[in-house]
Design a protein around this motif. Sequence first.
Motif, PDB file in Angstrom:
ATOM      1  N   ASP A  34       0.690  -1.037   0.022  1.00 53.03           N
ATOM      2  CA  ASP A  34      -0.081  -0.035   0.114  1.00 53.03           C
ATOM      3  C   ASP A  34       0.943   1.107   0.137  1.00 53.03           C
ATOM      4  OD1 ASP A  34       1.110  -0.052   2.405  1.00 53.03           O
ATOM      5  OD2 ASP A  34      -0.764  -0.963   3.651  1.00 53.03           O
ATOM      6  N   ASP A  77      -8.711   2.047   5.735  1.00 51.40           N
ATOM      7  CA  ASP A  77      -8.876   1.904   4.466  1.00 51.40           C
ATOM      8  C   ASP A  77      -8.743   3.145   3.454  1.00 51.40           C
ATOM      9  OD1 ASP A  77      -9.113  -0.929   4.789  1.00 51.40           O
ATOM     10  OD2 ASP A  77     -11.152  -1.106   4.914  1.00 51.40           O
ATOM     11  N   GLU A  78      -9.310   3.964   4.195  1.00 55.01           N
ATOM     12  CA  GLU A  78      -9.260   5.446   3.448  1.00 55.01           C
ATOM     13  C   GLU A  78      -8.143   6.026   3.366  1.00 55.01           C
ATOM     14  OE1 GLU A  78     -13.698   6.400   5.713  1.00 55.01           O
ATOM     15  OE2 GLU A  78     -11.850   7.386   6.149  1.00 55.01           O
ATOM     16  N   LEU A  81      -6.256   4.012   0.490  1.00 55.92           N
ATOM     17  CA  LEU A  81      -6.614   4.590  -0.785  1.00 55.92           C
ATOM     18  C   LEU A  81      -6.129   6.039  -1.268  1.00 55.92           C
ATOM     19  CD1 LEU A  81      -8.646   4.716  -3.276  1.00 55.92           C
ATOM     20  CD2 LEU A  81     -10.173   5.742  -1.835  1.00 55.92           C
ATOM     21  N   SER A  85      -3.484   6.264  -4.389  1.00 48.07           N
ATOM     22  CA  SER A  85      -4.031   7.254  -5.261  1.00 48.07           C
ATOM     23  C   SER A  85      -2.711   8.295  -5.861  1.00 48.07           C
ATOM     24  CB  SER A  85      -5.262   8.267  -5.029  1.00 48.07           C
ATOM     25  OG  SER A  85      -6.251   7.231  -5.046  1.00 48.07           O
ATOM     26  N   GLN A 177     -11.042   5.933  -7.314  1.00 51.41           N
ATOM     27  CA  GLN A 177     -11.783   5.054  -6.469  1.00 51.41           C
ATOM     28  C   GLN A 177     -11.655   3.737  -7.057  1.00 51.41           C
ATOM     29  OE1 GLN A 177     -15.727   6.272  -6.157  1.00 51.41           O
ATOM     30  NE2 GLN A 177     -16.187   4.780  -4.405  1.00 51.41           N
ATOM     31  N   PRO A 178     -11.307   2.850  -6.219  1.00 50.30           N
ATOM     32  CA  PRO A 178     -11.315   1.263  -6.844  1.00 50.30           C
ATOM     33  C   PRO A 178     -12.622   1.134  -7.397  1.00 50.30           C
ATOM     34  CG  PRO A 178     -11.297   1.176  -4.519  1.00 50.30           C
ATOM     35  CD  PRO A 178     -11.089   2.606  -4.868  1.00 50.30           C
TER      36      PRO A 178
END
Length: 344
Positions: A34, A77-78, A81, A85, A177-178
């Motif tokens: 990540d 999780d945010e 992301l 990104s 956004q996935p």
Amino acid sequence: MKFQILLSLWSFVAGICMAITNDNLLQRSRKNSDNIIELTDGNYQKILGTGRNAWIMVFLTSSSPQIGCATCIEAADEYKLLAKSWFKDHPDGVSTAGEEETSLFFAISDLKGSKIPEIFTFYGLEHVPRFFLFAPGGNIREYETIDLMNNGGMERVLGLAGSIKKIANIPDFNIYQPMNWSLIITTAFITFGISYLFKRHYELTTKLLSMRPLWALVWTLFVILMLGGYMFNLIRGSQLAGVGKDGDLIYFLPGQSSSQFKIETQITGVIYSGLAAAIVGLVLAVPRLKSYYKGSGKSTIVEVGSSAIFAIVVYTFFAGLTSIYEIKQPGYPYPLTKISSLFK
């Protein structure tokens, strides 16, 4: 005088040698899928407190069940992301869209067990989650605190990205956004199935769609899904499951009656569905079975047997439901004995 000059020169050279480079930060980022640097007791001062030419976003959180921080679980999780990104558009962590090159990296410190990380004590944290943004230069005590928005999901991610863009003067920070492939595949499968049925079995399909019991079942399942917290998870963007202090999976968030994992919704939905189906069977199916075998010697046996089976199923699912209540609300006063405990 010479001594002061030598001391200043030594401090300058030592500062250069101890400085952490962007390449070093990038290597640390790439150790995790990540792209987030894990801060430990042994490295946080070097990463945050030595000379560097990059901004560092730090997420201080806790996934410990003892802490029971539902917002931490959502924000984790945010944050992933957010980092993914950034590195999607900036593989080396550097933006060249502004007046000057700007480097940005992401780090995290997670209180997972009973041992409190040193960085929590260093900053005197009294609550989590916290977001700190450190400017280039290496002053470990100077940082910008980024407030966490109440609304979770994409709104919170966009809010964090907007704060970073404003403070670090980074104009090209886009959020990706996935793709929800499960939703796409499910929708495609349902669409294909309905189209096929209409084309090949038009009369049968229209007859089925006009059946009132079928629609009653569909809407019952929909209500059960909502009762299980599906919309809550969709809006809040909850985590699928948790991890215990020993690395084991946690399916229920203990002591949190207003927060939950996504898998809790699925388990609760199954229990509600089974409970509803068993009650319907007990009320409607048993009389019909009795009527079907009326006049035969099996009538009494079928009635008693089917009633007992449905009653056991009702009790089993309801016992499972009360077990969840006990987990979510310690001290729940109305538990039911689990059938499996009778055979121990």
